[in-house]
Design a protein around this motif. Structure first.
Motif, PDB file in Angstrom:
ATOM      1  N   TYR A 138       0.795  -1.229   0.000  1.00 44.34           N
ATOM      2  CA  TYR A 138       0.000   0.000   0.000  1.00 44.34           C
ATOM      3  C   TYR A 138       0.828   1.280   0.000  1.00 44.34           C
ATOM      4  N   ILE A 139       2.105   1.179   0.275  1.00 42.85           N
ATOM      5  CA  ILE A 139       2.924   2.376   0.420  1.00 42.85           C
ATOM      6  C   ILE A 139       4.127   2.319  -0.505  1.00 42.85           C
TER       7      ILE A 139
ATOM      8  N   ILE B 174       0.614   6.692   0.458  1.00 48.29           N
ATOM      9  CA  ILE B 174      -0.350   5.619   0.696  1.00 48.29           C
ATOM     10  C   ILE B 174      -1.358   5.622  -0.454  1.00 48.29           C
TER      11      ILE B 174
ATOM     12  N   TYR C 241     -11.007   1.171   1.607  1.00 47.14           N
ATOM     13  CA  TYR C 241      -9.959   1.363   2.600  1.00 47.14           C
ATOM     14  C   TYR C 241     -10.690   1.333   3.930  1.00 47.14           C
TER      15      TYR C 241
ATOM     16  N   VAL D  82      -1.771  -1.137   6.363  1.00 45.31           N
ATOM     17  CA  VAL D  82      -1.238   0.174   5.979  1.00 45.31           C
ATOM     18  C   VAL D  82      -0.429   0.748   7.132  1.00 45.31           C
TER      19      VAL D  82
ATOM     20  N   GLU E 200       2.977  -0.914   7.387  1.00 42.12           N
ATOM     21  CA  GLU E 200       3.871  -0.426   6.332  1.00 42.12           C
ATOM     22  C   GLU E 200       4.321   0.998   6.622  1.00 42.12           C
ATOM     23  N   LEU E 201       3.416   1.814   7.142  1.00 36.84           N
ATOM     24  CA  LEU E 201       3.760   3.194   7.450  1.00 36.84           C
ATOM     25  C   LEU E 201       4.773   3.267   8.592  1.00 36.84           C
TER      26      LEU E 201
ATOM     27  N   VAL F  37       3.929  12.301   4.721  1.00 38.29           N
ATOM     28  CA  VAL F  37       2.966  11.299   4.263  1.00 38.29           C
ATOM     29  C   VAL F  37       1.981  11.944   3.311  1.00 38.29           C
TER      30      VAL F  37
ATOM     31  N   VAL G 206      -1.455  10.861   1.123  1.00 36.35           N
ATOM     32  CA  VAL G 206      -2.479   9.839   0.961  1.00 36.35           C
ATOM     33  C   VAL G 206      -3.190  10.128  -0.355  1.00 36.35           C
TER      34      VAL G 206
END
Length: 92
Positions: free
Chosen positions: A3-4, A13, A19, A27, A30-31, A42, A44
């Motif tokens: 996802y990232i 993202i 979602y 997510v 991964e973040l 970040v 999105v």
């Protein structure tokens, strides 16, 4: 990562379709990895996201609190997604 994507100090993202609680934890994992690898910003990208739920909204609030407003960006949100993000003050 599923996802990232990471570009320099920016983690982007992208979640296609829904979602929601089913993928929020993935997510977030991964973040967290992106943050450990030096990401400070970040983005999105909601271009292909059709629905979000409250778990996503709460998660994104925590991300924004962690990065600060200047390092948190929402892009391409539309329709119901944009409406929810606006209600939660995650977009301006």
């Amino acid at each position: 990562m599923r996802y990232i994507t990471i570009d320099g100090n920016t983690a982007t993202i992208k979640v296609d379709g829904r979602y929601d609680l089913c993928n929020t934890l993935d997510v977030q994992f991964e973040l967290d990895t992106a943050f450990m690898n030096g990401c400070t910003k970040v983005v999105v990208d909601f271009g292909n996201t059709t629905e979000i739920d409250s778990s996503v909204l709460m998660s994104l609030q925590k991300v924004r609190d962690r990065t600060g407003d200047e390092n948190f960006e929402v892009k391409r949100a539309k329709d119901k997604v944009l409406e929810k993000l606006t209600e939660w003050k995650l977009v301006r």
